[in-house]
Design a protein around this motif. Sequence first.
Motif, PDB file in Angstrom:
ATOM      1  N   HIS A 132       0.853  -1.222  -0.088  1.00 33.38           N
ATOM      2  CA  HIS A 132       0.098  -0.037  -0.043  1.00 33.38           C
ATOM      3  C   HIS A 132       0.836   1.329   0.032  1.00 33.38           C
ATOM      4  N   THR A 133       0.667   2.212  -1.128  1.00 32.00           N
ATOM      5  CA  THR A 133       1.343   3.350  -1.138  1.00 32.00           C
ATOM      6  C   THR A 133       0.447   4.377  -1.434  1.00 32.00           C
ATOM      7  N   ALA A 134       0.978   5.499  -1.623  1.00 35.85           N
ATOM      8  CA  ALA A 134      -0.065   6.847  -1.927  1.00 35.85           C
ATOM      9  C   ALA A 134      -0.555   6.585  -3.575  1.00 35.85           C
ATOM     10  N   TRP A 135      -0.061   5.672  -4.156  1.00 33.95           N
ATOM     11  CA  TRP A 135      -0.163   5.692  -5.770  1.00 33.95           C
ATOM     12  C   TRP A 135      -0.899   4.397  -5.907  1.00 33.95           C
ATOM     13  N   GLN A 136      -0.926   3.654  -4.893  1.00 31.06           N
ATOM     14  CA  GLN A 136      -1.787   2.242  -5.218  1.00 31.06           C
ATOM     15  C   GLN A 136      -2.237   1.641  -3.829  1.00 31.06           C
ATOM     16  N   ALA A 137      -3.218   0.727  -4.044  1.00 27.22           N
ATOM     17  CA  ALA A 137      -3.777   0.061  -3.034  1.00 27.22           C
ATOM     18  C   ALA A 137      -2.870  -1.269  -2.964  1.00 27.22           C
ATOM     19  N   GLU A 138      -2.974  -1.918  -1.711  1.00 27.70           N
ATOM     20  CA  GLU A 138      -2.743  -3.081  -1.500  1.00 27.70           C
ATOM     21  C   GLU A 138      -3.175  -4.230  -2.166  1.00 27.70           C
ATOM     22  N   THR A 139      -2.560  -5.139  -2.809  1.00 27.58           N
ATOM     23  CA  THR A 139      -3.081  -6.381  -3.468  1.00 27.58           C
ATOM     24  C   THR A 139      -2.893  -7.691  -2.775  1.00 27.58           C
ATOM     25  N   GLY A 140      -3.595  -8.600  -2.659  1.00 24.84           N
ATOM     26  CA  GLY A 140      -3.182 -10.157  -2.154  1.00 24.84           C
ATOM     27  C   GLY A 140      -2.516 -10.931  -3.058  1.00 24.84           C
ATOM     28  N   SER A 141      -2.228 -11.886  -2.553  1.00 23.32           N
ATOM     29  CA  SER A 141      -1.469 -12.880  -3.243  1.00 23.32           C
ATOM     30  C   SER A 141      -2.520 -13.721  -4.355  1.00 23.32           C
ATOM     31  N   GLU A 142      -1.830 -14.117  -5.399  1.00 23.32           N
ATOM     32  CA  GLU A 142      -2.768 -14.982  -6.518  1.00 23.32           C
ATOM     33  C   GLU A 142      -2.165 -16.427  -6.815  1.00 23.32           C
ATOM     34  N   LYS A 143      -2.813 -17.515  -6.933  1.00 24.49           N
ATOM     35  CA  LYS A 143      -2.402 -18.676  -7.039  1.00 24.49           C
ATOM     36  C   LYS A 143      -3.200 -19.054  -8.249  1.00 24.49           C
ATOM     37  N   GLN A 144      -2.464 -19.682  -9.184  1.00 23.43           N
ATOM     38  CA  GLN A 144      -3.418 -20.186 -10.617  1.00 23.43           C
ATOM     39  C   GLN A 144      -2.698 -21.037 -11.509  1.00 23.43           C
ATOM     40  N   TRP A 145      -3.455 -21.767 -11.980  1.00 21.82           N
ATOM     41  CA  TRP A 145      -2.656 -22.657 -13.218  1.00 21.82           C
ATOM     42  C   TRP A 145      -2.888 -22.049 -14.689  1.00 21.82           C
ATOM     43  N   TRP A 146      -1.836 -22.507 -15.465  1.00 18.52           N
ATOM     44  CA  TRP A 146      -1.944 -21.742 -16.813  1.00 18.52           C
ATOM     45  C   TRP A 146      -1.498 -22.790 -17.786  1.00 18.52           C
ATOM     46  N   TYR A 147      -2.208 -22.923 -18.769  1.00 18.89           N
ATOM     47  CA  TYR A 147      -1.854 -23.807 -19.890  1.00 18.89           C
ATOM     48  C   TYR A 147      -2.086 -23.064 -21.287  1.00 18.89           C
ATOM     49  N   GLY A 148      -1.302 -23.731 -22.219  1.00 15.86           N
ATOM     50  CA  GLY A 148      -1.315 -23.105 -23.259  1.00 15.86           C
ATOM     51  C   GLY A 148      -0.357 -23.758 -24.392  1.00 15.86           C
ATOM     52  N   ALA A 149       0.193 -22.968 -25.439  1.00 18.63           N
ATOM     53  CA  ALA A 149       1.010 -23.312 -26.467  1.00 18.63           C
ATOM     54  C   ALA A 149       1.868 -22.356 -27.017  1.00 18.63           C
TER      55      ALA A 149
END
Length: 318
Positions: free
Chosen positions: A295-312
């Motif tokens: 969290h700063t004066a220019w942005q809000a705090e964000t939480g962690s993200e976990k995810q799967w990705w698939y592609g080519a």
Amino acid sequence: MRIIKPCTYTVLSLALASVTQMTMAQDAHHSMPMSAQHESHSSLDSSHQVMQTRIESNKMEHTAEHAEHAEHAEHAEHAEHANASFIASRADSAQHPVDHKREHGGQIYQATEIDSRWLNNADGRGRLKTEIESRIGTDENKLFIKLHADKAESQDADYAAQLMYSRMISDFWDAQIGARYRVDEHQVTDKEQLDAAVGLHGLAPYFFETDAYLYLGTDKQVSFSLETERDFLLTQKLILKPYLNLDVVLSDDSAYAQKTGLSSVWLGLETRYEINKKLMPFIDVAYSYEKGNQHTAWQAETGSEKQWWYGAGLRLKF
């Protein structure tokens, strides 16, 4: 009656005595036993063989002596020619020194790799990641140029360009130093950043190709990144490649600061088919973790993200 002169008488007497002696010798030879005659002939033959052997021995000695002289003369001639050739080569080397760097890793070579992949997560959001790496130089000294683009669907892209001088410090490792230029279109201020970079590039034990860098930027931005991968051949063309990419934030006081600690991790498995050494399509499955921003004066705090990705994707080398 005619009177014979004394000298004539003397000559006749000598001739008569000679004829008588020859007649007696022939009678004695004919009366000699056969064994004695054979021994006489054998002694003569032996004497003849001895003389013949001595003659042949003398001929062989003369032949050997002549061959020895000829061999010595030939060796002397070869030695003289070799000495003259050596002196000539030394003189030529002194005038035209030979550079053997090209035969011992001094060749200048160039290689470029383009890696582009389209990934989707479980929510159906897509992401395009493109990496371009080009290197030019010798085994000892090289110049690396790395370009990176990361664009999430319906968002602006992030870009980074890295220029590194690479110096070989061991059989499997290069030390690198240079700079990184990055652009983040999400930020309102300080969209462009310039970081100093230092790191290692090489082959870790068990054939893990590794890039490890430490970045130093403004506002006490200090971070560490690690990229490592390894190929496992199923066949000569079908290859599995597990890979790990992680970023660690050591400190960050910028307007868009990230949380310190382990910032992001990508752990994936790529399966590619090498049509040839220049064209290699692949499929990719990966798991990602992102810690988020402070969290700063220019942005809000964000939480962690976990995810799967698939592609080519597609990899090009030239």
